[in-house]
Scaffold this motif. Structure first.
Motif, short mmCIF file in Angstrom:
data_model
loop_
_atom_site.label_atom_id
_atom_site.label_comp_id
_atom_site.label_asym_id
_atom_site.label_seq_id
_atom_site.Cartn_x
_atom_site.Cartn_y
_atom_site.Cartn_z
N PRO A 277 1.00 -0.97 0.20
CA PRO A 277 0.19 0.00 -0.20
C PRO A 277 1.27 0.96 0.30
O PRO A 277 1.21 1.39 1.05
CB PRO A 277 -0.71 -0.47 1.61
N VAL A 278 0.33 1.95 -1.05
CA VAL A 278 1.15 3.63 -0.44
C VAL A 278 0.40 4.80 -0.98
O VAL A 278 -0.80 4.52 -1.72
CB VAL A 278 2.30 3.42 -1.75
N LEU A 279 1.04 5.99 -0.50
CA LEU A 279 -0.23 7.36 -0.44
C LEU A 279 1.14 8.17 -1.04
O LEU A 279 2.36 8.37 0.61
CB LEU A 279 -0.62 7.16 0.11
N ASN A 280 1.03 9.24 -2.23
CA ASN A 280 2.29 9.84 -2.13
C ASN A 280 3.70 9.61 -1.82
O ASN A 280 4.37 10.01 -0.92
CB ASN A 280 1.42 11.16 -1.01
N GLU A 281 4.18 8.88 -2.69
CA GLU A 281 5.39 8.50 -2.29
C GLU A 281 6.60 8.70 -3.24
O GLU A 281 7.25 7.65 -3.57
CB GLU A 281 5.71 7.09 -1.59
N ALA A 282 5.97 9.17 -4.59
CA ALA A 282 6.54 9.15 -5.86
C ALA A 282 8.17 9.56 -5.26
O ALA A 282 8.84 8.47 -6.79
CB ALA A 282 5.99 11.17 -6.33
N MET A 283 8.98 10.46 -4.47
CA MET A 283 10.19 10.24 -4.75
C MET A 283 10.96 8.87 -4.51
O MET A 283 12.15 8.55 -4.27
CB MET A 283 10.17 11.69 -2.96
N MET A 284 9.90 8.11 -3.84
CA MET A 284 11.41 6.56 -2.86
C MET A 284 10.49 5.34 -4.18
O MET A 284 10.67 4.49 -4.19
CB MET A 284 11.01 6.77 -1.85
N ILE A 285 9.45 5.57 -4.88
CA ILE A 285 8.53 4.65 -5.30
C ILE A 285 9.70 3.87 -6.43
O ILE A 285 9.29 2.77 -5.99
CB ILE A 285 6.93 5.35 -6.13
N GLU A 286 10.22 4.30 -7.08
CA GLU A 286 11.03 3.55 -8.50
C GLU A 286 12.25 2.80 -7.43
O GLU A 286 12.55 1.98 -7.46
CB GLU A 286 11.28 4.37 -8.97
N PRO A 287 12.85 3.54 -6.36
CA PRO A 287 14.19 2.58 -6.28
C PRO A 287 14.07 1.81 -5.38
O PRO A 287 13.63 0.37 -5.09
CB PRO A 287 14.84 3.89 -5.36
N GLN A 288 12.75 2.03 -4.21
CA GLN A 288 12.26 0.92 -4.15
C GLN A 288 11.57 -0.41 -4.76
O GLN A 288 11.27 -1.73 -4.31
CB GLN A 288 10.61 1.09 -3.06
N LEU A 289 11.00 -0.04 -5.60
CA LEU A 289 10.04 -1.22 -6.40
C LEU A 289 10.80 -2.29 -7.18
O LEU A 289 11.19 -3.30 -7.38
CB LEU A 289 8.52 -0.56 -7.69
N ARG A 290 12.09 -0.99 -8.15
CA ARG A 290 13.34 -1.75 -8.34
C ARG A 290 13.87 -3.04 -7.69
O ARG A 290 14.22 -3.81 -8.24
CB ARG A 290 14.69 -0.89 -8.94
N ALA A 291 13.79 -2.87 -6.42
CA ALA A 291 14.31 -3.81 -5.37
C ALA A 291 14.09 -4.87 -5.76
O ALA A 291 13.93 -6.18 -4.73
CB ALA A 291 14.71 -3.61 -4.01
N LEU A 292 12.37 -4.89 -5.26
CA LEU A 292 11.66 -5.16 -5.89
C LEU A 292 11.35 -6.20 -6.59
O LEU A 292 10.25 -7.52 -6.80
CB LEU A 292 10.26 -5.64 -4.95
N GLN A 293 11.77 -6.01 -7.69
CA GLN A 293 11.98 -6.60 -8.84
C GLN A 293 11.88 -8.01 -9.31
O GLN A 293 11.89 -8.74 -9.95
CB GLN A 293 12.02 -6.33 -9.96
N TRP A 294 12.70 -8.77 -8.18
CA TRP A 294 13.03 -9.91 -7.90
C TRP A 294 11.50 -11.17 -8.01
O TRP A 294 11.88 -12.08 -8.30
CB TRP A 294 14.42 -10.74 -7.37
#
Length: 257
Positions: free
Chosen positions: A16-33
């Motif tokens: 779940p997320v809300l207004n996390e544009a600054m950190m969303i991409e690096p955090q999701l990249r780390a979950l690509q596995w």
């Protein structure tokens, strides 16, 4: 064999997320596995962000679900669209070990659990705080959202999912689940952010957390506690919007709550 679009998966990771544009991409990249295992999917549930969170997240998830804000409501919305036998609820600022799908092996329809936690931050006492959180969870059978709670879908639906309340939804879910079975307390660790401790001070944050838990135990309304915690009135909304598939496939509808 069933088509890929409807074949059941072992695990659905719901964030779940809300207004996390600054950190969303690096955090999701780390979950690509998660997406490359072949047995798991990554679902992001956006609570109506007013920044670029949803747009930036879209390429990095299997499914983007939109919902009114409120962590419990958002996680329920994600669970309804999940295809996994096991649902794992993950905070965006928490790193999940890559062995997670293997650790779900053998979890039957009455099973649930959580990981041990480490806290990333500046204060030297944060390892002690994490150790106390893990010990308390083992003794009480209560898990918090920072510990990446996982639960077999059948059990999650049996207890009605997360309660639709603006705070302490993880505590209340744990109480419901514990009436059926004790949690599996994994010693594998997730790494969660200590940004609240860093921003507001360690001892002040500890006092706040314990006072909120005590007041919840003695019956204070979750809405009142949410205001003390810093949540807005919007987090108390109850309706859930339709979903959008990040892959372009029609979403698979799970059981409602």
């Amino acid at each position: 064999m069933l088509p890929t679009e409807i074949r059941p998966l072992k695990l659905s990771v719901i964030v779940p997320v809300l207004n996390e544009a600054m950190m969303i991409e690096p955090q999701l990249r780390a979950l690509q596995w998660v997406r490359t295992t072949g047995v798991a999917e990554l679902i992001l549930v956006d609570g109506g962000s007013t920044d670029a969170t949803a747009v930036r997240a879209l390429p990095w998830v299997d499914r983007l679900v939109t919902s009114v804000p409120g962590r419990g409501l958002q996680m329920n919305a994600g669970a309804r669209q999940a295809r996994g036998e096991v649902l794992l609820f993950l905070h965006l600022d928490t790193d999940l070990p890559v062995t997670a799908p293997l650790l779900m092996d053998g979890l039957d329809a009455s099973g649930w659990g959580r990981f041990d936690v480490r806290i990333r931050g500046r204060h030297s006492m944060l390892p002690v705080v994490a150790a106390m959180m893990n010990l308390r969870s083992r003794l009480t059978g209560i898990a918090t959202g920072d510990q990446a709670v996982f639960v077999h879908r059948a059990l999650f639906e049996r207890v009605g999912g997360f309660p639709e309340q603006p705070l302490m939804e993880d505590i209340e879910l744990s109480k419901r689940l514990k009436r059926i079975s004790r949690p599996r307390c994994l010693r594998a660790k997730v790494m969660t952010s200590g940004r609240r401790w860093d921003q507001h001070g360690l001892w002040r944050t500890i006092r706040l957390m314990w006072s909120l838990r005590f007041d919840y135990w003695r019956g204070v309304s979750p809405a009142v506690l949410a205001q003390r915690y810093g949540y807005t009135e919007a987090s108390q909304a109850q309706a859930v919007k339709p979903v959008q598939s990040a892959t372009g496939r029609p979403p698979t509808i799970g059981s409602g709550h």
